[in-house]
Design a protein around this motif. Structure first.
Motif, PDB file in Angstrom:
ATOM      1  N   LEU A 370      59.183  82.011 -17.064  1.00 15.21           N
ATOM      2  CA  LEU A 370      60.463  82.654 -16.730  1.00 15.21           C
ATOM      3  C   LEU A 370      61.281  81.785 -15.784  1.00 15.21           C
ATOM      4  N   SER A 371      60.601  81.044 -14.924  1.00 15.82           N
ATOM      5  CA  SER A 371      61.299  80.129 -14.020  1.00 15.82           C
ATOM      6  C   SER A 371      61.972  79.000 -14.799  1.00 15.82           C
ATOM      7  N   GLY A 372      61.309  78.538 -15.863  1.00 15.07           N
ATOM      8  CA  GLY A 372      61.936  77.520 -16.713  1.00 15.07           C
ATOM      9  C   GLY A 372      63.198  78.044 -17.362  1.00 15.07           C
ATOM     10  N   LEU A 373      63.150  79.291 -17.829  1.00 13.52           N
ATOM     11  CA  LEU A 373      64.339  79.926 -18.397  1.00 13.52           C
ATOM     12  C   LEU A 373      65.441  80.036 -17.343  1.00 13.52           C
ATOM     13  N   GLY A 375      65.798  78.214 -14.698  1.00 12.36           N
ATOM     14  CA  GLY A 375      66.296  76.873 -14.401  1.00 12.36           C
ATOM     15  C   GLY A 375      67.303  76.391 -15.428  1.00 12.36           C
ATOM     16  N   ASN A 376      67.037  76.671 -16.697  1.00  8.22           N
ATOM     17  CA  ASN A 376      67.985  76.304 -17.748  1.00  8.22           C
ATOM     18  C   ASN A 376      69.290  77.085 -17.616  1.00  8.22           C
ATOM     19  N   LEU A 377      69.177  78.370 -17.312  1.00  9.99           N
ATOM     20  CA  LEU A 377      70.379  79.185 -17.124  1.00  9.99           C
ATOM     21  C   LEU A 377      71.235  78.652 -15.987  1.00  9.99           C
ATOM     22  N   ALA A 378      70.574  78.205 -14.930  1.00  7.82           N
ATOM     23  CA  ALA A 378      71.307  77.779 -13.739  1.00  7.82           C
ATOM     24  C   ALA A 378      71.801  76.344 -13.829  1.00  7.82           C
ATOM     25  N   MET A 379      70.962  75.449 -14.387  1.00  3.18           N
ATOM     26  CA  MET A 379      71.268  74.018 -14.295  1.00  3.18           C
ATOM     27  C   MET A 379      71.708  73.403 -15.614  1.00  3.18           C
ATOM     28  N   GLY A 380      71.551  74.127 -16.723  1.00  2.00           N
ATOM     29  CA  GLY A 380      72.100  73.651 -17.990  1.00  2.00           C
ATOM     30  C   GLY A 380      71.384  72.484 -18.616  1.00  2.00           C
ATOM     31  N   GLU A 381      70.195  72.134 -18.117  1.00  3.55           N
ATOM     32  CA  GLU A 381      69.516  70.951 -18.632  1.00  3.55           C
ATOM     33  C   GLU A 381      68.009  71.080 -18.422  1.00  3.55           C
ATOM     34  N   TYR A 383      65.658  68.812 -18.519  1.00  4.19           N
ATOM     35  CA  TYR A 383      65.033  67.749 -17.742  1.00  4.19           C
ATOM     36  C   TYR A 383      64.898  68.141 -16.271  1.00  4.19           C
ATOM     37  N   ILE A 384      65.989  68.627 -15.702  1.00  9.41           N
ATOM     38  CA  ILE A 384      65.979  69.005 -14.289  1.00  9.41           C
ATOM     39  C   ILE A 384      65.048  70.188 -14.074  1.00  9.41           C
ATOM     40  N   SER A 385      65.093  71.143 -14.978  1.00  7.60           N
ATOM     41  CA  SER A 385      64.245  72.330 -14.863  1.00  7.60           C
ATOM     42  C   SER A 385      62.767  71.955 -14.916  1.00  7.60           C
ATOM     43  N   ILE A 386      62.402  71.018 -15.779  1.00 11.63           N
ATOM     44  CA  ILE A 386      61.008  70.579 -15.891  1.00 11.63           C
ATOM     45  C   ILE A 386      60.533  69.955 -14.582  1.00 11.63           C
ATOM     46  N   ILE A 387      61.321  69.042 -14.037  1.00 12.80           N
ATOM     47  CA  ILE A 387      60.936  68.358 -12.795  1.00 12.80           C
ATOM     48  C   ILE A 387      60.819  69.350 -11.642  1.00 12.80           C
ATOM     49  N   LEU A 388      61.825  70.211 -11.493  1.00  5.97           N
ATOM     50  CA  LEU A 388      61.857  71.164 -10.387  1.00  5.97           C
ATOM     51  C   LEU A 388      60.665  72.116 -10.446  1.00  5.97           C
ATOM     52  N   ASN A 389      60.390  72.676 -11.606  1.00  2.00           N
ATOM     53  CA  ASN A 389      59.325  73.676 -11.713  1.00  2.00           C
ATOM     54  C   ASN A 389      57.939  73.061 -11.553  1.00  2.00           C
ATOM     55  N   CYS A 390      57.755  71.833 -11.998  1.00  2.00           N
ATOM     56  CA  CYS A 390      56.473  71.174 -11.746  1.00  2.00           C
ATOM     57  C   CYS A 390      56.261  70.975 -10.248  1.00  2.00           C
ATOM     58  N   GLN A 391      57.317  70.626  -9.543  1.00  2.00           N
ATOM     59  CA  GLN A 391      57.209  70.456  -8.091  1.00  2.00           C
ATOM     60  C   GLN A 391      56.910  71.784  -7.396  1.00  2.00           C
ATOM     61  N   VAL A 411      55.462  74.901 -18.212  1.00  2.00           N
ATOM     62  CA  VAL A 411      56.806  74.420 -17.891  1.00  2.00           C
ATOM     63  C   VAL A 411      57.576  74.094 -19.159  1.00  2.00           C
ATOM     64  N   GLU A 412      56.907  73.439 -20.112  1.00  2.00           N
ATOM     65  CA  GLU A 412      57.585  73.135 -21.380  1.00  2.00           C
ATOM     66  C   GLU A 412      57.951  74.409 -22.137  1.00  2.00           C
ATOM     67  N   GLU A 413      57.071  75.399 -22.105  1.00  2.00           N
ATOM     68  CA  GLU A 413      57.352  76.628 -22.853  1.00  2.00           C
ATOM     69  C   GLU A 413      58.479  77.434 -22.213  1.00  2.00           C
ATOM     70  N   GLY A 414      58.705  77.217 -20.927  1.00  2.00           N
ATOM     71  CA  GLY A 414      59.830  77.877 -20.285  1.00  2.00           C
ATOM     72  C   GLY A 414      61.105  77.077 -20.341  1.00  2.00           C
ATOM     73  N   SER A 415      60.995  75.751 -20.314  1.00  2.00           N
ATOM     74  CA  SER A 415      62.181  74.891 -20.240  1.00  2.00           C
ATOM     75  C   SER A 415      62.573  74.313 -21.601  1.00  2.00           C
ATOM     76  N   THR A 416      61.669  73.560 -22.230  1.00  2.22           N
ATOM     77  CA  THR A 416      61.988  72.905 -23.506  1.00  2.22           C
ATOM     78  C   THR A 416      62.327  73.917 -24.596  1.00  2.22           C
ATOM     79  N   LEU A 417      61.579  75.026 -24.652  1.00  2.00           N
ATOM     80  CA  LEU A 417      61.764  75.980 -25.746  1.00  2.00           C
ATOM     81  C   LEU A 417      63.004  76.852 -25.579  1.00  2.00           C
ATOM     82  N   THR A 418      63.408  77.136 -24.356  1.00  2.00           N
ATOM     83  CA  THR A 418      64.524  78.070 -24.163  1.00  2.00           C
ATOM     84  C   THR A 418      65.869  77.389 -24.016  1.00  2.00           C
TER      85      THR A 418
END
Length: 473
Positions: A370-373, A375-381, A383-391, A411-418
């Motif tokens: 859900l955090s990846g989702l 992150g995508n909603l907020a940052m539009g990308e 790549y940034i969401s993946i890096i941020l959530n892993c950290q 992280v991929e299932e929240g960021s790459t997929l959504t």
């Protein structure tokens, strides 16, 4: 001072983080502004992103940041996504050059000959999945075979949102799993796990989802098998293509094969796509007999074909940098907004409060997705969401004795997929522009993107695929 990003050094920790409630107000306000403006008042998405930038900028200014620092945040958000922007522009030119070289026309001609409406959805899903695994790019898959499948699906009378959802599902499959995909490598690197350990972890959740989606597309396709495209209409389309192009696949498919081969050899996407564009131009001019000036100008703005069939002419007129302008401008604005939300700490503050309250491993995985989702909603990308959530989540996974490959998978299932399901992300805007179907129209049919996160959460609740640190090799 950083010459590229004036004021950038000011947001490296000198200013206080926002409170939880201020972060919630800022982030919630952005989502509310965009959702109400888009769905209730039908306001232009570009205008809404501008208003969201002002809203986030005012909240950031209230924390004590200078305008120079806020601009530096925006610049940094854009800079980190420049590789995606370069690829975005190249794909626009690749589509146009493939149209003029006859590459798309050849694929369309062959596809109409052997694809029937009854198996179209399932076969298209498998084709897109295979190509995206081989090339490592969902964008390249969508911009090539995806464009062809849209044309075939339209000719067969299959609803275009359904066809586009099928294409995005297959394209995302490879973007998530391919060892030459940028997001796959980025997630593994950011989580601190081996690339193939990361891919092996994703197979636990992705393969069952792939099978489910394939079965659904097989069953869904049967209803269209009862109403096949009239043979006469099919012959007219193939005849019009044969009259307009020389369709020798050994020549016209070379640009696509070159891009495919260079991707396998791990050449940078920019290099493989540039070489494919140049080869396609050479074929268009030297083999198809296209005017050199017209073919080169098409890289900026392509023109409709002249087959005499309106839908096919429209398809053959896609591509060029200009056709990507709406999407590119939106992406740049969304990335600037993401830079503010990230560097000022609004999203980080919200997530840290949630992480502290997590007790179960399954809850941690669901929160990561859900955090990846978010992150995508907020940052539009992505790549940034993946890096941020892993950290953000790395320590929490270590405390739960979960392998870093579980973190990278989640992280991929929240960021790459959504990312492709959101209208203002770089992926969502690209798919919509390339396929000619609005993001929200195809999102309901992008079954792999929708189901894979749910399958992952369900398996986590059941205790399946929870690789532990002691199993790490």
């Amino acid at each position: 001072m950083n010459d590229q990003h004036p004021g950038l050094e000011e947001f490296t920790g000198a200013q206080p983080l926002p409170s939880f409630w201020q972060a919630a107000a800022c982030f919630g306000g952005v989502l509310l502004l965009i959702s109400l403006g888009l769905f209730v008042f039908q306001i232009s998405l570009h205008a809404l992103i501008f208003l969201a930038l002002v809203w986030a900028g005012l909240h950031t200014r209230s924390l004590g940041y200078s305008f120079a620092a806020i601009r530096g945040m925006m610049n940094d958000g854009i800079t980190k996504a420049l590789p995606a922007i370069y690829i975005f522009m190249l794909i626009g030119m690749a589509i146009a050059s493939f149209m003029h070289s006859g590459t798309i026309a050849t694929l369309l001609y062959v596809g109409l000959d052997w694809l029937s409406p009854g198996i179209f959805l399932a076969a298209g899903f498998v084709l897109c999945s295979l190509m995206s695994v081989a090339t490592g790019t969902s964008w390249g898959t969508t911009g090539t075979i995806g464009v062809v499948l849209i044309g075939i699906g339209d000719a067969m009378g299959i609803p275009l949102p359904l066809v586009a959802g099928m294409i995005v599902s297959g394209a995302t499959f490879g973007d998530k799993l391919s060892p030459i995909s940028d997001t796959t490598n980025l997630a593994a690197m950011s989580a601190g796990t081996n690339l193939y350990r990361h891919i092996g972890s994703m197979l636990y959740t992705t393969l069952p989802t792939f099978i489910i989606v394939l079965i659904v597309f097989i069953l869904w396709g049967w209803q269209y098998g009862e109403n096949p495209l009239p043979g006469r209409h099919l012959d007219e389309i193939r005849g019009a293509l044969a009259d307009s192009y020389r369709l020798n696949g050994w020549i016209t498919l070379l640009p696509l094969l070159l891009m495919f081969g260079m991707s396998i050899k791990r050449y940078a996407a920019e290099v493989s796509m540039s070489c494919s564009i140049l080869l396609a131009l050479a074929i268009a001019i030297g083999y198809q007999g296209k005017d050199a000036v017209d073919a080169i100008n098409a890289l900026w703005l392509n023109q409709p074909g002249n087959t005499g069939i309106a839908s096919i002419d429209e398809l053959l007129g896609r591509g060029g940098l200009y056709s990507m302008a709406w999407t590119l401008l939106l992406s740049v604005m969304a990335l600037a907004l993401g830079g503010i939300l990230h560097h000022a700490g609004f999203l980080r503050v919200l997530l840290l409060r949630l992480i502290a309250a997590i007790q179960r491993a399954s809850t941690l995985i669901a929160t990561t997705i859900l955090s990846g989702l978010a992150g995508n909603l907020a940052m539009g990308e992505a790549y940034i969401s993946i890096i941020l959530n892993c950290q953000l989540f790395k320590d929490a996974y270590r405390e739960k004795d979960l392998d870093p490959a579980v973190l990278s998978r989640s992280v991929e299932e929240g960021s790459t997929l959504t990312t492709g399901l959101i209208p203002w992300t770089t992926a969502g805007t690209f798919y919509a522009a390339t396929l000619g179907v609005p993001t929200l129209d195809y999102a309901l049919y992008a079954l792999l993107n929708l189901l894979n996160p749910l399958v992952s959460i369900t398996m986590a609740v059941l205790g399946i695929g929870l690789l532990r640190m002691r199993l790490k090799r």
